[in-house]
Every structure is written in C-alpha cells, then in structure tokens.
Design a protein around this motif. Structure first.
Motif, PDB file in Angstrom:
ATOM      1  N   ARG A 206     -50.493 -16.244 -33.729  1.00 31.52           N
ATOM      2  CA  ARG A 206     -50.944 -16.308 -32.342  1.00 31.52           C
ATOM      3  C   ARG A 206     -50.118 -17.290 -31.516  1.00 31.52           C
ATOM      4  NH1 ARG A 206     -56.790 -15.654 -35.033  1.00 31.52           N
ATOM      5  NH2 ARG A 206     -56.833 -13.360 -34.920  1.00 31.52           N
ATOM      6  N   ASP A 228     -59.434 -12.345 -32.839  1.00 34.04           N
ATOM      7  CA  ASP A 228     -59.611 -13.124 -31.617  1.00 34.04           C
ATOM      8  C   ASP A 228     -59.707 -12.159 -30.431  1.00 34.04           C
ATOM      9  OD1 ASP A 228     -59.496 -14.729 -29.393  1.00 34.04           O
ATOM     10  OD2 ASP A 228     -57.871 -15.999 -30.127  1.00 34.04           O
ATOM     11  N   PRO A 229     -60.917 -11.861 -29.947  1.00 35.21           N
ATOM     12  CA  PRO A 229     -61.089 -10.860 -28.880  1.00 35.21           C
ATOM     13  C   PRO A 229     -60.498 -11.284 -27.542  1.00 35.21           C
ATOM     14  CG  PRO A 229     -63.162 -11.994 -29.319  1.00 35.21           C
ATOM     15  CD  PRO A 229     -62.197 -12.453 -30.371  1.00 35.21           C
ATOM     16  N   SER A 230     -60.135 -12.548 -27.404  1.00 37.29           N
ATOM     17  CA  SER A 230     -59.579 -13.011 -26.125  1.00 37.29           C
ATOM     18  C   SER A 230     -58.131 -12.577 -25.941  1.00 37.29           C
ATOM     19  CB  SER A 230     -59.667 -14.544 -26.040  1.00 37.29           C
ATOM     20  OG  SER A 230     -58.771 -15.156 -26.968  1.00 37.29           O
ATOM     21  N   ILE A 231     -57.477 -12.110 -27.009  1.00 34.64           N
ATOM     22  CA  ILE A 231     -56.071 -11.685 -26.920  1.00 34.64           C
ATOM     23  C   ILE A 231     -56.008 -10.184 -26.687  1.00 34.64           C
ATOM     24  CG2 ILE A 231     -53.845 -11.626 -28.091  1.00 34.64           C
ATOM     25  CD1 ILE A 231     -54.750 -13.980 -29.780  1.00 34.64           C
ATOM     26  N   THR A 232     -55.475  -9.793 -25.552  1.00 30.69           N
ATOM     27  CA  THR A 232     -55.380  -8.366 -25.206  1.00 30.69           C
ATOM     28  C   THR A 232     -53.945  -8.026 -24.802  1.00 30.69           C
ATOM     29  OG1 THR A 232     -56.069  -8.886 -22.947  1.00 30.69           O
ATOM     30  CG2 THR A 232     -57.792  -8.203 -24.493  1.00 30.69           C
TER      31      THR A 232
END
Length: 355
Positions: A206, A228-232
């Motif tokens: 990351r 990590d759902p914040s990474i799109t």
C-alpha cells in the motif's frame, strides 16, 4: 467400493494437494471422506466438493511459543483423537492420506490405533512439526523436493514431485481481466501473502501503490479481514482470497510477488510465472519457506527478498528487476522436469490399499 479418508488443514496450503487428488478418486469410484477441524479453512474449501463427506473434530494448535491456549489445547487434542479414532473405526477406510497441519495428528494416531494404512504428503523441503510427529505412524511419505528424502530414515519416503491442481492450468487471461476490470495496456502483478495474509507485505504494498500503479496493474490477495476498503485506485484490485477465479487471475499475471509456501511456488513454476518470493522469517515460522525460496533461487526460478529488508523501495526495485528479466526466468522454468505427481500418489495409494 474402496474408501479413502483425507485429512489436513489450518491453512489453504494443507488442503490444496488434497483438493487436487480428490477428483481422481471420485472418478475412479472411491468413496471419499475428509476429517478436518470444526471451523478451519479446510471445512470451507472442502464444501466446494459436495460428493465428499466432511467430519469435523476438535483440534488444538501445535505452537512454538508461550500462550495460555497451550494449557487448554492438549485436552482438545485428546478429544479430537477420540473422535478421529471412532470415525475411522466406524467408516473403515482402506487408506488415509494426510497433508499435515495440526488437525492431522489425531487422525494419524487414530489410523495407527485402527491399523489403517496411512500415507503422508510433505510439501516443504523440511518436514513440519505435525508431519514429524506423524511420520513414525505412517506407511510412507510423499516428498515434493528431492532433497527431503535425505532427511527421512527407514526407506519410507518416495519423491513424487509437486501435486498441481489441474484447474490451475486451465485459466483464461481474458476472463481474469474481466473479473478484475483490467485492460491489456499494462502488465499485471499478482501479490499474495498466503491464505492467512501477511500484514507486513500488505502494508508495504500500500505504501508502494502510487509508484507501482504507474507501470503495472495489481491484484492483491490480502488475507482474511485485511482488505482496505478506503483504497479505490484504478488498476488495483484487492481480495481476501480468490478460489474459483484464481486460474484466470494467474493466466493474466505477468509476475508474482508471494510468500514461499511450497504448493503455491510449484504452481507458479508449472505456469512459468516469474516470482519474487518473500519467505516467512524464522521468528514467524520454522524457516521452511526460507529453504523453499533458496532452493528455487538456486535453480534460477525466482528472486528472493527477505522480509527484514522489505520496504516500499526494495519492493519496487525487486518487481522492476523481476519484470525486466522475466524472459530469462521463463526460459529456465521451461527446463524444469514435468512430472505427474498426482498419478504417482494415486498409484502409491492404490498399492497400499491392495496390500
């Protein structure tokens, strides 16, 4: 009709060989059963084969460190041993095949008490703790690395090579790109830390994502509860674990960054995928992955990046070096011996069952 019982669990690596062998026995008309833990990953994976009857037993983990569970687990193991003994006595299998892991020990001893022949499979270069405990009770040991036989006494071992799941070889790159939403515009890196994940690898990936994504598309298998759902980010796809779609993901992959579990790295070898291996440290394990990685590095199949030296910079440098030299790695891997380990194991099991 012959009956075979499989056992093994704790991680996906202790199940994949069994999953590779089970279809052959079903095709040949055997009754196939499985003894595993109540809540382990093996129960979920074996559920994908509805023809296999699954028997859960109580298990305790074989730890190398101090933990309060070490006091409780011997009682779980004794309970599991009784359960395994009763299951084997009731179902009367012709033979039992063990892939290892802590769940296998009660089954191995239960087989010995019932006088049922047992065959063990050892994937790593050196036997794990569960298999070291189990080997004295076994009729034979199948080895993946040829060097392993030199460490085992009594003439019990037979080098069969790596048991590779047939479905892994049948992937489709276009399906893989559709599954991940990728294009043909950039090469693909597959990054995986094993079925249980790898926190240090995940964190480092990351930190390196912004730079890596300029040149590569990235599939990141993070492990349970580590997405990590914040990474799109475009060109970056993360999953806890991929099962049915893994052959397609592998088919579209240009290079792999991975732990050095034997089952995985032999599958990468069979598919001619250049590897950057980050083995578990000796503090995290018994050092088996380090030996696996060193063996592959010596043969020219991979580069090795030790976790103690893992940073965003060294990861990026390792990936770039691997990708730039990928054709040389593929050429060396193409010279590796291609053995039908599944057939060799199947024949040995039949041999034992006939006796």
């Amino acid at each position: 009709m012959k009956t075979i019982m499989f056992t093994g669990g704790g991680s996906a690596g202790h199940v994949t060989v069994n999953l590779a062998l089970i279809p052959r026995f079903l095709e040949e008309g055997w009754t196939v059963q499985y003894i595993g833990s109540e809540n382990g990953i093996e129960r979920k994976l074996i559920a994908s084969v509805p023809e296999v009857k699954y028997f859960p037993i109580s298990t305790g983990k074989l730890r190398r460190y101090m933990d309060i569970q070490n006091v409780k687990d011997p009682f779980k193991v004794v309970k599991g041993l009784y359960q395994a003994y009763r299951l084997i006595k009731t179902n009367k299998p012709n033979v039992i095949f063990s892939k290892g892991g802590f769940v296998s020990v009660p089954v191995v001893i239960g087989a010995w008490l019932n006088k049922v022949p047992l065959l063990i499979h050892e994937s790593d270069l050196t036997p794990g703790l569960a298999n070291r405990i189990s080997i004295p009770f076994a009729s034979g040991v199948c080895t993946t690395f040829p060097e392993t036989g030199d460490m085992l006494r009594g003439g019990k071992s037979r080098h069969v090579g790596a048991v590779i799941r047939e479905e892994v070889k049948q992937g489709n790159a276009d399906r893989g790109r559709t599954f991940c939403g990728f294009t043909r515009s950039k090469p693909v890196i597959l990054i995986m830390g094993g079925s249980l994940g790898a926190r240090k690898i995940n964190q480092t990936v990351r930190h390196a994502l912004t730079r890596l994504s300029k040149s590569y598309q990235i599939v990141h298998l993070c492990g349970k509860n580590q997405v990590d759902p914040s990474i799109t980010m475009t060109g970056y796809k993360q999953f806890e674990y991929v099962n049915e779609q893994l052959p397609d993901v592998l088919a579209m992959t240009d290079v792999v960054v991975s732990r050095a579990g034997s089952n995985s790295i032999y599958e990468f070898l069979a598919l001619k995928k250049p590897m950057l291996l980050i083995p578990l440290t000796k503090e995290q394990s018994r050092g088996d992955q380090i030996l696996n990685a060193q063996s592959f590095e010596k043969l020219g199949y991979c580069n090795v990046l030790y976790e103690e030296k893992l940073t965003a910079d060294t990861l990026i440098q390792g990936v770039e070096r691997l990708y730039d030299n990928r054709e040389a790695f593929v050429e060396r891997m193409s010279l590796s011996e291609d053995t039908d380990a599944s057939a060799a194991v199947f024949e040995w099991i039949n041999e034992i069952a006939r006796k």
